[in-house]
Design an enzyme around this catalytic site. Structure first.
Site, short mmCIF file in Angstrom:
data_model
loop_
_atom_site.label_atom_id
_atom_site.label_comp_id
_atom_site.label_asym_id
_atom_site.label_seq_id
_atom_site.Cartn_x
_atom_site.Cartn_y
_atom_site.Cartn_z
N LYS A 165 13.16 -10.94 44.49
CA LYS A 165 14.50 -10.72 45.02
C LYS A 165 14.56 -11.10 46.50
CE LYS A 165 15.85 -8.87 41.14
NZ LYS A 165 16.78 -9.55 40.23
N HIS A 296 18.04 -14.34 30.17
CA HIS A 296 17.90 -13.25 31.13
C HIS A 296 17.33 -12.01 30.45
CE1 HIS A 296 19.69 -9.68 33.33
NE2 HIS A 296 18.99 -10.27 34.28
#
Length: 360
Positions: A165, A296
């Site tokens: 991230k 995903h």
């Protein structure tokens, strides 16, 4: 032979504590287990996945409007899906509606597989026996030392691609963190970065400009997923491939993104788009558009489906977030991880034996 009909829909809320919370303030993951009973005596089990919020709303929609509509109809997922979507559209074309629909869709695929004694990959049409896996983490709140340790574990597992991230308030901290991970994994592994919709266009352009020297394989969700015009502007302003789709809910939106050229990689989440039925249609659309597909999360499902779709792709495995690790499975997982690859032995149905009550 006539198609069995749906005789009952039942839901059970499930909550699991996460060893590595994705959001420090909400260290739980939520599922709604959906059991669909059919007139031939077969029961299929699916689920709707709501990691942090929305589980009560999803369950309420299944228990009321969805159950009333589907009971008495044919238990064929492909036939039912479009009719149910049209019925629910007044409540929203996607989001809570498609997430709720996924629970029923998965249960019907599970029932069909059990009826035919076929695992999901074989029921859809298996064309490969193994699928690549990449290491992923929801780790923006990790300290630099914790992030480096995670990257070292990924290298030890043998992953040749990893994702972290980004999106710190100060981009210099992102630079330091991406540099540290690149140093751990070396120059030959792919490094994907994910901003989780944190930026606007000017901020994204500046941040990606600062990070592109670390050779990111893609930048995921740099903007709010709804901002199609922003993605068109951004993609023309940066040199890093753009990934988008985990928060896109319908094939119509995926078609729009593909036709406009808003992204290079499209990332449907099998539950958020409404289940296996629409996921397979979206995968075909992405392939026909000559774009890249990257499912995903949910490797227990994505891994099996990746064995059937035309485009070869890796699936995402977030550290310590597998359903069995979370205590949500009453039996073996339908997929087996072998370092950077995954296999699916072929348990009948979707092969996800959910527990009957929360492990908390």
């Amino acid at each position: 032979m006539s198609v069995p009909t749906i005789t009952r829909v039942a839901t059970t809320p499930l909550t699991a504590a996460m060893p590595r919370p994705w959001v420090p303030s909400a260290p739980w993951l939520h599922l709604v287990r959906v059991d669909v009973e059919c007139s031939d005596g077969v029961t299929g089990t699916g689920f709707s996945w709501t990691p942090t919020i929305g589980a009560e709303a999803v369950r309420a929609l299944i228990d009321t409007d969805i159950a009333r509509f589907v009971v008495g109809r044919g238990a064929d997922a492909r036939t039912l899906w479009a009719d149910l979507w049209r019925h629910l559209h007044e409540a929203g074309g996607g989001g809570v509606t498609t997430i709720a629909m996924a629970g029923v869709d998965l249960a019907l695929w599970d029932a069909a597989g059990r009826r035919a004694s076929l695992g999901l990959a074989d029921a859809v049409g298996r064309i490969r026996s193994t699928v690549g896996v990449y290491g992923s983490g929801v780790n923006l709140h990790y300290s630099l030392d914790e992030l480096v340790a995670q990257a070292q574990r990924w290298v030890g597992t043998g992953y040749d691609a990893v994702k972290i991230k980004v999106g710190k308030p100060d981009v210099t901290e992102d630079v330091d963190r991406v540099a540290a991970v690149r140093d751990v994994i070396g120059p030959d592994r792919q490094l994907m970065i994910d901003a989780n919709q944190r930026w606007d266009v000017p901020t994204a352009v500046a941040a990606i400009g600062a990070l592109e020297r670390f050779d990111p394989h893609w930048i995921e969700e740099p903007l709010r997923s709804d901002d199609t015009l922003g993605y068109l502007e951004l993609r023309g302003s940066i040199g890093v491939p753009v990934a988008l789709g985990e928060n896109v809910h319908t094939i119509h939106r995926f078609r729009e993104l593909a036709s406009l050229g808003a992204a290079d990689i499209l990332q449907p989440n099998v539950v958020r788009v409404g289940g296996i039925t629409p996921f397979l249609e979206i995968a075909d659309l992405v392939d026909e558009a000559d774009l890249r597909l990257a499912p995903h999360l949910l490797p227990e499902l994505s891994g099996q489906l990746a064995m059937c779709i035309a485009q070869e792709t890796r699936v995402e495995r977030v550290e310590d977030a597998d359903l069995d690790t979370l205590g949500l499975l009453a039996g073996p997982s339908p997929v087996v991880f072998h370092g950077p690859t995954l296999t699916a032995p072929g348990a009948p149905g979707i092969g996800i034996p959910l527990v009957e009550r929360s492990p908390l």
